[in-house]
Design a protein around this motif. Structure first.
Motif, mmCIF file in Angstrom:
data_model
loop_
_atom_site.group_PDB
_atom_site.id
_atom_site.type_symbol
_atom_site.label_atom_id
_atom_site.label_comp_id
_atom_site.label_asym_id
_atom_site.label_seq_id
_atom_site.Cartn_x
_atom_site.Cartn_y
_atom_site.Cartn_z
ATOM 1 N N ALA A 11 -7.894 15.392 19.235
ATOM 2 C CA ALA A 11 -8.071 14.516 20.401
ATOM 3 C C ALA A 11 -9.467 13.891 20.375
ATOM 4 O O ALA A 11 -9.623 12.699 20.634
ATOM 5 C CB ALA A 11 -7.857 15.293 21.689
ATOM 6 N N ILE A 41 -9.664 11.067 17.929
ATOM 7 C CA ILE A 41 -8.947 9.894 18.411
ATOM 8 C C ILE A 41 -9.715 9.206 19.539
ATOM 9 O O ILE A 41 -9.863 7.992 19.556
ATOM 10 C CB ILE A 41 -7.510 10.279 18.839
ATOM 11 N N TYR A 42 -10.216 9.956 20.519
ATOM 12 C CA TYR A 42 -10.865 9.306 21.660
ATOM 13 C C TYR A 42 -12.206 8.676 21.310
ATOM 14 O O TYR A 42 -12.739 7.884 22.076
ATOM 15 C CB TYR A 42 -10.948 10.198 22.894
ATOM 16 N N VAL A 60 -9.648 2.955 22.042
ATOM 17 C CA VAL A 60 -8.896 3.962 22.789
ATOM 18 C C VAL A 60 -9.495 4.088 24.183
ATOM 19 O O VAL A 60 -10.677 4.350 24.348
ATOM 20 C CB VAL A 60 -8.905 5.316 22.048
ATOM 21 N N VAL A 69 -6.866 9.410 26.476
ATOM 22 C CA VAL A 69 -6.115 10.375 25.676
ATOM 23 C C VAL A 69 -5.763 11.546 26.593
ATOM 24 O O VAL A 69 -6.634 12.118 27.242
ATOM 25 C CB VAL A 69 -6.918 10.891 24.461
ATOM 26 N N LEU A 71 0.137 14.289 22.390
ATOM 27 C CA LEU A 71 -0.900 13.444 22.972
ATOM 28 C C LEU A 71 -0.323 12.110 23.393
ATOM 29 O O LEU A 71 0.552 11.564 22.722
ATOM 30 C CB LEU A 71 -2.040 13.168 21.970
ATOM 31 N N VAL A 113 -1.851 8.461 23.841
ATOM 32 C CA VAL A 113 -3.037 7.659 23.548
ATOM 33 C C VAL A 113 -2.805 6.270 24.127
ATOM 34 O O VAL A 113 -1.814 5.621 23.806
ATOM 35 C CB VAL A 113 -3.290 7.568 22.024
ATOM 36 N N LEU A 156 -4.541 6.223 13.046
ATOM 37 C CA LEU A 156 -3.877 7.334 13.723
ATOM 38 C C LEU A 156 -2.938 8.089 12.784
ATOM 39 O O LEU A 156 -3.044 9.304 12.631
ATOM 40 C CB LEU A 156 -3.120 6.787 14.930
#
Length: 162
Positions: free
Chosen positions: A84, A87-88, A93, A96, A105, A107, A125
């Motif tokens: 996470a 990704i964030y 983004v 999340v 998750l 997103v 991703l």
């Protein structure tokens, strides 16, 4: 009365509320309000201040909002947290969430085009080792966001002709 909770309730309804008004409403002094808000900012209870904008009413470049369901294999000792975080940290983004159900998750991101969203999904991703699969949904129209209605109410008056 828990002063912190009362302050948070008022700020949740109106992030621009004047501290003196808040002090009057909560029957306390201005310095106590300032100190309490500063403490909650320091503790990351209050994480920031944003403005909710209905971009559909503004003459700017088009925006595409996508919600991507992500299925993952959790990492040993970290669960979903490290994935996470990775990704964030991408600037596109916006949100999340760790979810229950058929995916792990959610997103939410914004891009200028569908192609930009597609690029993010396939090249940033999907290439993460723990990602098992993704499903992308595109927002077609926003009716309500953060508790605020963004659309004009439908005109329910009966049409009368002469």
């Amino acid at each position: 009365m828990n002063l912190r909770n009362e302050i948070l309730k008022l700020m949740d309804k109106n992030g621009r509320i004047d501290f003196q008004d808040m002090a009057d409403m909560l029957d306390t002094d201005l310095e106590t309000i300032k100190k309490t808000v500063a403490e909650m900012e320091e503790e990351h209870i209050i994480c920031g201040y944003t403005t909710l904008i209905n971009w559909d009413k503004v003459d700017v470049d088009e925006r595409v909002t996508a919600m991507i369901e992500v299925r993952l294999t959790p990492q040993r000792s970290y669960g979903f947290d490290k994935i996470a975080e990775r990704i964030y940290n991408y600037p596109e983004v916006k949100t999340v969430y760790l979810m229950s159900g058929t995916y792990d998750l959610m997103v939410i991101l914004e891009g200028k085009t569908l192609k930009e969203i597609s690029y993010f999904t396939s090249n940033r991703l999907a290439v993460i080792d723990a990602v098992i699969g993704t499903t992308t949904h595109f927002v077609l129209k926003k009716y309500k966001e953060h508790g605020k209605v963004l659309t004009e109410p439908a005109d329910r008056r009966m049409v009368v002709t002469p």
